[in-house]
Scaffold this motif. Structure first.
Motif, PDB file in Angstrom:
ATOM      1  N   MET A   1       0.849  -1.173   0.000  1.00 20.89           N
ATOM      2  CA  MET A   1       0.000   0.000   0.000  1.00 20.89           C
ATOM      3  C   MET A   1       0.891   1.230   0.000  1.00 20.89           C
ATOM      4  O   MET A   1       1.810   1.360   0.795  1.00 20.89           O
ATOM      5  CB  MET A   1      -0.896  -0.031   1.240  1.00 20.89           C
ATOM      6  CG  MET A   1      -1.775   1.165   1.378  1.00 20.89           C
ATOM      7  SD  MET A   1      -3.037   1.045   2.652  1.00 20.89           S
ATOM      8  CE  MET A   1      -2.081   1.075   4.119  1.00 20.89           C
ATOM      9  N   SER A   2       0.619   2.121  -0.904  1.00 22.57           N
ATOM     10  CA  SER A   2       1.403   3.354  -0.963  1.00 22.57           C
ATOM     11  C   SER A   2       0.784   4.389  -0.036  1.00 22.57           C
ATOM     12  O   SER A   2      -0.436   4.505   0.051  1.00 22.57           O
ATOM     13  CB  SER A   2       1.434   3.882  -2.388  1.00 22.57           C
ATOM     14  OG  SER A   2       0.131   4.175  -2.816  1.00 22.57           O
ATOM     15  N   PRO A   3       1.621   5.141   0.660  1.00 25.93           N
ATOM     16  CA  PRO A   3       1.070   6.123   1.604  1.00 25.93           C
ATOM     17  C   PRO A   3       0.479   7.333   0.880  1.00 25.93           C
ATOM     18  O   PRO A   3       1.155   7.983   0.102  1.00 25.93           O
ATOM     19  CB  PRO A   3       2.266   6.510   2.462  1.00 25.93           C
ATOM     20  CG  PRO A   3       3.454   6.221   1.614  1.00 25.93           C
ATOM     21  CD  PRO A   3       3.067   5.088   0.715  1.00 25.93           C
ATOM     22  N   HIS A   4      -0.786   7.581   1.124  1.00 27.35           N
ATOM     23  CA  HIS A   4      -1.445   8.780   0.608  1.00 27.35           C
ATOM     24  C   HIS A   4      -1.470   9.860   1.674  1.00 27.35           C
ATOM     25  O   HIS A   4      -1.588  11.034   1.366  1.00 27.35           O
ATOM     26  CB  HIS A   4      -2.880   8.478   0.178  1.00 27.35           C
ATOM     27  CG  HIS A   4      -2.979   7.445  -0.896  1.00 27.35           C
ATOM     28  ND1 HIS A   4      -2.588   7.676  -2.191  1.00 27.35           N
ATOM     29  CD2 HIS A   4      -3.404   6.167  -0.861  1.00 27.35           C
ATOM     30  CE1 HIS A   4      -2.790   6.592  -2.909  1.00 27.35           C
ATOM     31  NE2 HIS A   4      -3.287   5.654  -2.121  1.00 27.35           N
ATOM     32  N   ALA A  24      -0.082  13.288   1.114  1.00 22.74           N
ATOM     33  CA  ALA A  24       1.278  13.091   0.614  1.00 22.74           C
ATOM     34  C   ALA A  24       1.513  13.786  -0.721  1.00 22.74           C
ATOM     35  O   ALA A  24       2.634  14.174  -1.025  1.00 22.74           O
ATOM     36  CB  ALA A  24       1.576  11.605   0.484  1.00 22.74           C
ATOM     37  N   ASP A  62      -5.292   5.926   4.734  1.00 22.69           N
ATOM     38  CA  ASP A  62      -4.713   5.232   3.575  1.00 22.69           C
ATOM     39  C   ASP A  62      -5.536   3.999   3.210  1.00 22.69           C
ATOM     40  O   ASP A  62      -5.828   3.760   2.044  1.00 22.69           O
ATOM     41  CB  ASP A  62      -3.279   4.794   3.867  1.00 22.69           C
ATOM     42  CG  ASP A  62      -2.271   5.897   3.676  1.00 22.69           C
ATOM     43  OD1 ASP A  62      -2.577   6.873   2.978  1.00 22.69           O
ATOM     44  OD2 ASP A  62      -1.168   5.776   4.230  1.00 22.69           O
ATOM     45  N   TYR A  63      -5.885   3.213   4.219  1.00 21.57           N
ATOM     46  CA  TYR A  63      -6.675   2.013   3.990  1.00 21.57           C
ATOM     47  C   TYR A  63      -7.991   2.379   3.305  1.00 21.57           C
ATOM     48  O   TYR A  63      -8.388   1.758   2.323  1.00 21.57           O
ATOM     49  CB  TYR A  63      -6.940   1.289   5.314  1.00 21.57           C
ATOM     50  CG  TYR A  63      -7.855   0.100   5.163  1.00 21.57           C
ATOM     51  CD1 TYR A  63      -7.351  -1.138   4.808  1.00 21.57           C
ATOM     52  CD2 TYR A  63      -9.229   0.222   5.368  1.00 21.57           C
ATOM     53  CE1 TYR A  63      -8.187  -2.235   4.655  1.00 21.57           C
ATOM     54  CE2 TYR A  63     -10.070  -0.863   5.210  1.00 21.57           C
ATOM     55  CZ  TYR A  63      -9.548  -2.088   4.860  1.00 21.57           C
ATOM     56  OH  TYR A  63     -10.382  -3.163   4.691  1.00 21.57           O
ATOM     57  N   ASP A  66      -7.434   3.520  -0.394  1.00 23.96           N
ATOM     58  CA  ASP A  66      -7.074   2.422  -1.290  1.00 23.96           C
ATOM     59  C   ASP A  66      -8.253   1.519  -1.617  1.00 23.96           C
ATOM     60  O   ASP A  66      -8.296   0.914  -2.673  1.00 23.96           O
ATOM     61  CB  ASP A  66      -5.960   1.575  -0.681  1.00 23.96           C
ATOM     62  CG  ASP A  66      -4.598   2.238  -0.790  1.00 23.96           C
ATOM     63  OD1 ASP A  66      -4.471   3.250  -1.506  1.00 23.96           O
ATOM     64  OD2 ASP A  66      -3.660   1.738  -0.135  1.00 23.96           O
TER      65      ASP A  66
END
Length: 111
Positions: A1-4, A24, A62-63, A66
């Motif tokens: 998962m990429s951090p937003h 981010a 983030d979760y 996504d």
């Protein structure tokens, strides 16, 4: 998962410390998350509580992003999915370091 969303410590001109959650991509404050963190301190929680929660709030956002979940109104099944994800995808401990090949390891002699 990429951090937003990212968790940051903010220091004001008068030296006060405040924890914030920022987008981010734009580095814009997430107003509701930052207001929640501010409310922790105003309710008498310690600064360490605020510090512990800031990363968790960013991870939750983030979760939700996504998976297309409305972070402000998740359903029961969406929260159950978050719980399953947290159990199945543990994060590395904060401050964890990786040893390089030349690093000393316990039980290993160096000359």
């Amino acid at each position: 998962m990429s951090p937003h969303f990212l968790a940051f410590r903010s220091i004001s001109a008068d030296g006060g410390v405040r924890w914030v959650v920022v987008d981010a991509a734009t580095y814009a404050l997430h107003p509701q998350a930052t207001a929640y963190l501010t409310s922790l301190r105003s309710r008498g929680c310690s600064a360490n509580t605020e510090r512990a929660y800031v990363g968790r709030v960013a991870l939750y956002l983030d979760y939700c992003r996504d998976r297309g979940v409305d972070w402000a109104a998740p359903g029961f099944l969406e929260l159950a999915g978050l719980q399953r994800w947290l159990v199945s995808e543990p994060l590395a401990p904060a401050g964890a370091r990786r040893l390089s090949r030349g690093s000393a390891r316990p039980g290993r002699r160096t000359r």
